[in-house]
Design a protein around this motif. Structure first.
Motif, PDB file in Angstrom:
ATOM      1  N   ASN A   1     -62.032-105.786 114.128  1.00  0.00           N
ATOM      2  CA  ASN A   1     -61.665-106.205 113.435  1.00  0.00           C
ATOM      3  C   ASN A   1     -60.968-107.227 112.427  1.00  0.00           C
ATOM      4  OD1 ASN A   1     -65.165-107.981 112.967  1.00  0.00           O
ATOM      5  ND2 ASN A   1     -65.474-106.900 112.284  1.00  0.00           N
ATOM      6  N   LYS A   2     -60.085-105.913 112.100  1.00  0.00           N
ATOM      7  CA  LYS A   2     -58.631-105.811 111.093  1.00  0.00           C
ATOM      8  C   LYS A   2     -58.264-106.992 112.117  1.00  0.00           C
ATOM      9  CE  LYS A   2     -58.834-102.198 108.305  1.00  0.00           C
ATOM     10  NZ  LYS A   2     -57.656-101.102 108.059  1.00  0.00           N
ATOM     11  N   GLN A   3     -58.097-106.311 113.613  1.00  0.00           N
ATOM     12  CA  GLN A   3     -56.950-106.970 114.882  1.00  0.00           C
ATOM     13  C   GLN A   3     -57.132-108.610 114.938  1.00  0.00           C
ATOM     14  OE1 GLN A   3     -54.641-105.005 116.120  1.00  0.00           O
ATOM     15  NE2 GLN A   3     -54.301-107.349 116.158  1.00  0.00           N
ATOM     16  N   VAL A   4     -58.638-109.124 114.576  1.00  0.00           N
ATOM     17  CA  VAL A   4     -58.863-110.467 114.787  1.00  0.00           C
ATOM     18  C   VAL A   4     -58.178-111.366 113.585  1.00  0.00           C
ATOM     19  CG1 VAL A   4     -60.160-112.534 114.384  1.00  0.00           C
ATOM     20  CG2 VAL A   4     -61.168-110.402 116.176  1.00  0.00           C
ATOM     21  N   VAL A   5     -58.770-110.485 112.203  1.00  0.00           N
ATOM     22  CA  VAL A   5     -57.696-111.259 111.156  1.00  0.00           C
ATOM     23  C   VAL A   5     -56.060-111.346 111.262  1.00  0.00           C
ATOM     24  CG1 VAL A   5     -57.474-110.933 108.691  1.00  0.00           C
ATOM     25  CG2 VAL A   5     -59.871-110.789 109.883  1.00  0.00           C
ATOM     26  N   THR A   6     -55.644-109.783 111.450  1.00  0.00           N
ATOM     27  CA  THR A   6     -53.958-109.858 111.784  1.00  0.00           C
ATOM     28  C   THR A   6     -53.482-111.202 112.560  1.00  0.00           C
ATOM     29  OG1 THR A   6     -54.128-107.451 111.226  1.00  0.00           O
ATOM     30  CG2 THR A   6     -52.495-108.129 112.123  1.00  0.00           C
ATOM     31  N   ASP A   7     -54.580-110.885 113.738  1.00  0.00           N
ATOM     32  CA  ASP A   7     -54.009-112.222 115.325  1.00  0.00           C
ATOM     33  C   ASP A   7     -54.048-112.969 114.880  1.00  0.00           C
ATOM     34  OD1 ASP A   7     -53.213-109.982 116.385  1.00  0.00           O
ATOM     35  OD2 ASP A   7     -54.954-109.997 118.018  1.00  0.00           O
ATOM     36  N   PHE A   8     -55.503-113.798 113.741  1.00  0.00           N
ATOM     37  CA  PHE A   8     -55.726-114.679 112.924  1.00  0.00           C
ATOM     38  C   PHE A   8     -54.276-115.431 112.393  1.00  0.00           C
ATOM     39  CE2 PHE A   8     -56.713-117.326 109.406  1.00  0.00           C
ATOM     40  CZ  PHE A   8     -57.472-118.653 109.723  1.00  0.00           C
ATOM     41  N   PHE A   9     -54.176-114.699 111.473  1.00  0.00           N
ATOM     42  CA  PHE A   9     -52.804-114.959 110.290  1.00  0.00           C
ATOM     43  C   PHE A   9     -51.346-115.538 111.493  1.00  0.00           C
ATOM     44  CE2 PHE A   9     -54.672-112.838 107.152  1.00  0.00           C
ATOM     45  CZ  PHE A   9     -55.407-113.986 106.190  1.00  0.00           C
ATOM     46  N   ARG A  10     -51.064-114.406 112.276  1.00  0.00           N
ATOM     47  CA  ARG A  10     -49.917-115.032 113.519  1.00  0.00           C
ATOM     48  C   ARG A  10     -49.465-116.201 113.935  1.00  0.00           C
ATOM     49  NH1 ARG A  10     -50.161-110.057 116.329  1.00  0.00           N
ATOM     50  NH2 ARG A  10     -48.778-109.446 115.160  1.00  0.00           N
ATOM     51  N   ALA A  11     -51.503-115.989 114.812  1.00  0.00           N
ATOM     52  CA  ALA A  11     -51.556-117.315 115.016  1.00  0.00           C
ATOM     53  C   ALA A  11     -50.857-119.075 113.717  1.00  0.00           C
ATOM     54  CB  ALA A  11     -52.695-117.690 114.935  1.00  0.00           C
TER      55      ALA A  11
ATOM     56  N   TRP B   1     -56.383-120.903 116.730  1.00  0.00           N
ATOM     57  CA  TRP B   1     -57.903-120.676 115.769  1.00  0.00           C
ATOM     58  C   TRP B   1     -59.021-120.439 116.256  1.00  0.00           C
ATOM     59  CZ3 TRP B   1     -55.659-124.540 111.655  1.00  0.00           C
ATOM     60  CH2 TRP B   1     -54.387-124.484 111.136  1.00  0.00           C
ATOM     61  N   GLY B   2     -59.033-121.341 117.696  1.00  0.00           N
ATOM     62  CA  GLY B   2     -60.450-121.587 117.654  1.00  0.00           C
ATOM     63  C   GLY B   2     -60.496-119.887 118.282  1.00  0.00           C
ATOM     64  N   ASP B   3     -59.734-119.199 118.769  1.00  0.00           N
ATOM     65  CA  ASP B   3     -59.776-117.473 119.402  1.00  0.00           C
ATOM     66  C   ASP B   3     -60.328-116.464 118.630  1.00  0.00           C
ATOM     67  OD1 ASP B   3     -59.228-119.178 121.861  1.00  0.00           O
ATOM     68  OD2 ASP B   3     -57.073-118.234 122.043  1.00  0.00           O
ATOM     69  N   TYR B   4     -60.296-117.460 116.522  1.00  0.00           N
ATOM     70  CA  TYR B   4     -59.705-115.697 116.280  1.00  0.00           C
ATOM     71  C   TYR B   4     -61.579-117.142 115.099  1.00  0.00           C
ATOM     72  CZ  TYR B   4     -55.645-114.890 118.395  1.00  0.00           C
ATOM     73  OH  TYR B   4     -54.815-114.684 118.519  1.00  0.00           O
ATOM     74  N   MET B   5     -61.419-118.167 114.796  1.00  0.00           N
ATOM     75  CA  MET B   5     -63.159-118.796 114.112  1.00  0.00           C
ATOM     76  C   MET B   5     -63.511-119.499 114.540  1.00  0.00           C
ATOM     77  SD  MET B   5     -60.697-120.555 110.079  1.00  0.00           S
ATOM     78  CE  MET B   5     -59.629-121.596 111.303  1.00  0.00           C
ATOM     79  N   ALA B   6     -64.360-119.043 114.102  1.00  0.00           N
ATOM     80  CA  ALA B   6     -66.178-119.898 114.750  1.00  0.00           C
ATOM     81  C   ALA B   6     -65.500-120.863 114.402  1.00  0.00           C
ATOM     82  CB  ALA B   6     -67.506-119.112 114.243  1.00  0.00           C
TER      83      ALA B   6
ATOM     84  N   MET C   1     -48.427-116.770 105.621  1.00  0.00           N
ATOM     85  CA  MET C   1     -49.093-115.551 104.792  1.00  0.00           C
ATOM     86  C   MET C   1     -49.334-114.427 105.724  1.00  0.00           C
ATOM     87  SD  MET C   1     -51.860-118.632 105.245  1.00  0.00           S
ATOM     88  CE  MET C   1     -53.408-118.333 103.924  1.00  0.00           C
ATOM     89  N   CYS C   2     -48.265-113.314 104.877  1.00  0.00           N
ATOM     90  CA  CYS C   2     -48.542-112.189 105.220  1.00  0.00           C
ATOM     91  C   CYS C   2     -49.202-111.315 104.796  1.00  0.00           C
ATOM     92  CB  CYS C   2     -46.925-111.822 104.776  1.00  0.00           C
ATOM     93  SG  CYS C   2     -45.757-113.494 105.159  1.00  0.00           S
ATOM     94  N   PRO C   3     -50.334-110.706 105.700  1.00  0.00           N
ATOM     95  CA  PRO C   3     -51.341-109.281 105.254  1.00  0.00           C
ATOM     96  C   PRO C   3     -50.241-108.341 104.654  1.00  0.00           C
ATOM     97  CG  PRO C   3     -51.695-110.606 107.192  1.00  0.00           C
ATOM     98  CD  PRO C   3     -50.636-111.117 107.188  1.00  0.00           C
TER      99      PRO C   3
ATOM    100  N   ARG D   1     -54.874-108.300 101.204  1.00  0.00           N
ATOM    101  CA  ARG D   1     -54.420-108.835 100.346  1.00  0.00           C
ATOM    102  C   ARG D   1     -52.986-109.462 101.065  1.00  0.00           C
ATOM    103  NH1 ARG D   1     -50.211-106.333  98.453  1.00  0.00           N
ATOM    104  NH2 ARG D   1     -50.398-104.345  99.241  1.00  0.00           N
ATOM    105  N   LEU D   2     -52.670-110.507 100.506  1.00  0.00           N
ATOM    106  CA  LEU D   2     -51.169-111.469 100.987  1.00  0.00           C
ATOM    107  C   LEU D   2     -50.971-111.810 100.081  1.00  0.00           C
ATOM    108  CD1 LEU D   2     -53.784-114.047 103.299  1.00  0.00           C
ATOM    109  CD2 LEU D   2     -53.324-111.911 104.319  1.00  0.00           C
ATOM    110  N   LEU D   3     -49.533-112.043 100.488  1.00  0.00           N
ATOM    111  CA  LEU D   3     -48.101-112.470 100.212  1.00  0.00           C
ATOM    112  C   LEU D   3     -47.885-113.322 100.884  1.00  0.00           C
ATOM    113  CD1 LEU D   3     -45.822-111.859  97.862  1.00  0.00           C
ATOM    114  CD2 LEU D   3     -44.469-111.290  99.988  1.00  0.00           C
TER     115      LEU D   3
END
Length: 140
Positions: free
Chosen positions: A4-14, A23-28, A64-66, A79-81
């Motif tokens: 789940n952390k990897q999905v979130v990391t990959d989402f913010f990268r996208a 984005w549809g790869d990470y958000m329903a 958006m930098c985790p 927690r993002l900067l």
């Protein structure tokens, strides 16, 4: 790293790389954003896609930098900067100010079937508005 952390990391990268098609790869498709990413967005499943797109149009650089991710079960807290420069139209301030901001945000993301299904966030909006030179919205 937890899946789940990897999905979130990959989402913010996208998001940061402006890969909207991914984005549809990470958000329903029916993701619900309880925070309302941008003023005026519909409160309906999937509206977050348009909210993120509008934010990218309004803020031409930054990201958006985790800084920290904490996961428990189907929940990831990030927690993002967030850094951005107001270079385009935004419903709260249609004329770009050209000013930059840097604020911290806390996001609580719920994942189902490997995708973000719910978003809740807390942000230093007062700090953001002050840095960007925006007026604070009137109570109403």
């Amino acid at each position: 790293m937890d899946a789940n952390k990897q999905v979130v990391t990959d989402f913010f990268r996208a998001v940061n790389e402006r890969r909207i098609a991914d984005w549809g790869d990470y958000m329903a498709a029916d993701v619900v954003d309880h925070n309302k990413i941008i003023f005026g967005e519909e409160d309906e499943p999937g509206a977050a896609f348009e909210g993120f797109r509008q934010q990218l149009e309004a803020f031409g650089d930054g990201g958006m930098c985790p800084q920290q991710l904490v996961a428990e079960g189907d929940t990831v807290v990030a927690r993002l900067l967030v850094r951005a420069t107001h270079t385009g139209y935004h419903p709260r301030m249609p004329e770009p100010t050209g000013r930059s901001c840097e604020v911290e945000q806390i996001w609580i993301l719920t994942l189902r079937a490997g995708k973000i299904s719910e978003i809740r966030a807390v942000s230093d909006r007062l700090g953001m508005f002050a840095q960007l030179g925006w007026d604070w919205p009137a109570a109403g």
